[in-house]
Design an enzyme around this catalytic site. Structure first.
Site, PDB file in Angstrom:
ATOM      1  CD  GLU A 206      41.276  47.404  35.609  1.00  0.00           C
ATOM      2  OE1 GLU A 206      42.213  46.814  36.192  1.00  0.00           O
ATOM      3  OE2 GLU A 206      41.449  48.112  34.609  1.00  0.00           O
TER       4      GLU A 206
ATOM      5  CG  HIS B 153      45.491  44.161  34.551  1.00  0.00           C
ATOM      6  ND1 HIS B 153      45.268  44.609  33.276  1.00  0.00           N
ATOM      7  CD2 HIS B 153      46.820  43.892  34.623  1.00  0.00           C
ATOM      8  CE1 HIS B 153      46.407  44.623  32.607  1.00  0.00           C
ATOM      9  NE2 HIS B 153      47.369  44.175  33.408  1.00  0.00           N
TER      10      HIS B 153
ATOM     11  CB  CYS C 183      40.394  44.859  32.577  1.00  0.00           C
ATOM     12  SG  CYS C 183      41.728  44.061  33.513  1.00  0.00           S
TER      13      CYS C 183
ATOM     14  CB  CYS D 110      44.163  46.430  29.536  1.00  0.00           C
ATOM     15  SG  CYS D 110      43.656  44.857  30.289  1.00  0.00           S
TER      16      CYS D 110
END
Length: 165
Positions: free
Chosen positions: A85, A83, A112, A109
């Site tokens: 991040e 992801h 993250c 999420c």
């Protein structure tokens, strides 16, 4: 003779517009056919520290790994995609991210969120929270609340920006 001083521009981007714009532009680097999430991490004094977008880890060809959302787990993207991040956190090479702000186009999420908390990032500004009722997002908010990480939605200004690339 009196020297004329011109007035500064008044229509410049705010810090939030600038950094969310960088996050959104970063997301445009993603090759994911469904989700183009971008992230921009900023210091307390408004300096860009790192950026990221959702994609496969370095060395994992985006032509050899799946982009599908449905099917057998090994045949979907979810085991492979990093992801935005986490990519931004891992891309940072300058030391500590303690006290930083993170601008992201989609609310983080739970996985993250763990990395954000552990990295010492103190504020998350997000554009979309379309998965707000999903357990992973609710878990993220619970962890952010417990760890004292502030989070709030980006307030769109309605400004249009056009880039000729």
């Amino acid at each position: 003779m009196k020297k004329m001083v011109s007035a500064k521009r008044v229509d410049y981007l705010s810090w939030d517009e600038y950094f969310m714009g960088v996050a959104l532009l970063s997301g445009m680097r993603s090759k994911d056919p469904n989700s183009q999430v971008g992230c921009c991490i900023v210091s307390q004094d408004n300096k860009i520290l790192s950026m990221g977008y959702n994609g496969f880890p370095t060395g994992c060809s985006d032509d050899e790994f799946p982009w599908e959302r449905e099917g057998a787990p090994m045949e979907t993207k979810y085991y492979y995609v990093t992801h935005s991040e986490l990519n931004a956190i891992l891309n940072y090479r300058g030391g500590s991210l303690e006290g930083a702000k993170l601008y992201v186009s989609l609310f983080p999420c739970n996985e993250c969120a763990k990395a954000i908390i552990q990295a010492g990032i103190r504020t998350v500004i997000y554009d979309s929270d379309k998965y707000a009722e999903e357990p992973m997002t609710r878990a993220s908010k619970r962890m952010f609340d417990a760890a004292g990480v502030d989070y709030y939605p980006y307030r769109r200004s309605g400004r249009k920006v056009t880039l000729d690339l």
